[in-house]
Design a protein around this motif. Structure first.
Motif, mmCIF file in Angstrom:
data_model
loop_
_atom_site.group_PDB
_atom_site.id
_atom_site.type_symbol
_atom_site.label_atom_id
_atom_site.label_comp_id
_atom_site.label_asym_id
_atom_site.label_seq_id
_atom_site.Cartn_x
_atom_site.Cartn_y
_atom_site.Cartn_z
ATOM 1 N N GLU A 65 36.779 37.674 176.005
ATOM 2 C CA GLU A 65 36.647 36.807 177.174
ATOM 3 C C GLU A 65 37.718 37.186 178.195
ATOM 4 N N ASP A 88 39.165 36.530 182.500
ATOM 5 C CA ASP A 88 39.059 35.714 183.703
ATOM 6 C C ASP A 88 38.264 36.474 184.763
ATOM 7 N N ASN A 134 42.961 37.631 180.043
ATOM 8 C CA ASN A 134 42.406 36.313 180.337
ATOM 9 C C ASN A 134 43.517 35.369 180.760
ATOM 10 N N LYS A 184 36.693 29.247 176.435
ATOM 11 C CA LYS A 184 37.318 30.447 176.999
ATOM 12 C C LYS A 184 38.835 30.324 177.102
ATOM 13 N N TYR A 211 41.155 32.263 174.250
ATOM 14 C CA TYR A 211 40.927 33.689 173.971
ATOM 15 C C TYR A 211 42.029 34.524 174.617
#
Length: 291
Positions: free
Chosen positions: A68, A70, A111, A230, A233
């Motif tokens: 995952e 961003d 992330n 999310k 992660y």
């Protein structure tokens, strides 16, 4: 080409004049002249293609590790690679990540919605020895109290992963040198991680060490499943370095074992882009000498 309507108004372009209507008025505008790229602009544009290509390789190879990311990760990683390459004293067309200071990659988070410092109370320490051996330590912590967990009724357990990956953009391959998973039960217990990797490193490669945390639970069928949020992660680049001739020699002398995985080839166009830049520079030099 311009045309004239039944009312005598002109629409379209004549030479560098554009005719159009604005309400009930006829308006004439001068069309902008063709923008000619300067030599430096063209070179920078071609190098950006190289930067984007090498950044994409990193994203693709690491996609199974960070899982995952961003929304701005790709742009941030490209910017970090660009910063690295620009540290080289070599000219554009003669440089890529293999010629760069890799410091801008260190600490890169895939992330930013799941920053390590907000999820784990302790910080790791690590170092690379002259022979290429990598040493990692996560100081003593309480599994239940020093890790932040997803809310809800499901009880998740932490799983840490350290992965050491080598890249060679000129020879177009990547290879997992070593990796280690540390699973812990989410109970009131004190633990720590001390791990070292003694593997032979490929000559001329770039080595990147990543550190990840995953949250796992067991479903009714006894299968392990990961959290879907999310925000849990986190994956970070701990270290990035060039494999020196000394590392290769000392690692061989110390009897280090071979990497854990086979070579994975990729087509990244690094060599082709560098050739294109060299041809462009040669062409511009010839044109300059003619004038």
């Amino acid at each position: 080409m311009a045309t004239q309507d039944k009312n005598g108004k002109i629409r379209g372009k004549i030479n560098n004049i554009v005719y159009r209507e604005l309400g009930d008025k006829q308006v004439m505008q001068i069309a902008p002249a063709r923008v000619k790229q300067t030599y430096a602009t063209k070179l920078n544009s071609m190098e950006f293609g190289l930067v984007s290509t090498q950044a994409k390789v990193l994203r693709d190879v690491f996609s199974g590790l960070y899982e995952e990311a961003d929304g701005k990760m790709a742009a941030r990683l490209t910017a970090a690679v660009s910063t690295c390459i620009r540290t080289s004293e070599k000219d554009i067309g003669e440089r890529n990540l293999h010629d760069a200071d890799l410091a801008p990659l260190k600490g890169f988070e895939f992330n930013t919605d799941a920053p390590f410092e907000k999820l784990v109370a302790v910080q790791p320490s690590f170092r690379v020895l002259p022979n290429g051996q990598f040493e990692f330590s996560l100081p003593r912590f309480n599994v239940m109290e020093d890790i932040r967990y997803p809310s809800g009724i499901v009880r998740y357990h932490p799983s840490f992963l350290i992965a050491i990956t080598a890249f060679h953009f000129r020879e177009e391959y990547s290879r997992i040198i070593d990796k280690k998973v540390f699973d812990f039960k989410n109970i009131d217990q004190q633990v720590n991680i001390d791990w070292s990797s003694s593997r032979r490193l490929p000559k001329g490669a770039i080595v990147i060490v990543t550190f990840s945390l995953r949250y796992l639970s067991t479903n009714w069928a006894g299968r392990r499943v990961q959290v879907t949020d999310k925000a849990f992660y986190p994956t970070i680049i701990l270290e990035a370095f060039h494999v020196t001739d000394e590392m290769v020699a000392l690692g061989k002398e110390a009897g280090f074992s071979i990497p854990t995985s086979y070579i994975s080839e990729f087509g990244n166009n690094t060599n082709q882009i560098l050739k294109d830049i060299a041809r462009f520079k040669e062409k511009m030099t010839k044109e300059k000498n003619k004038s």
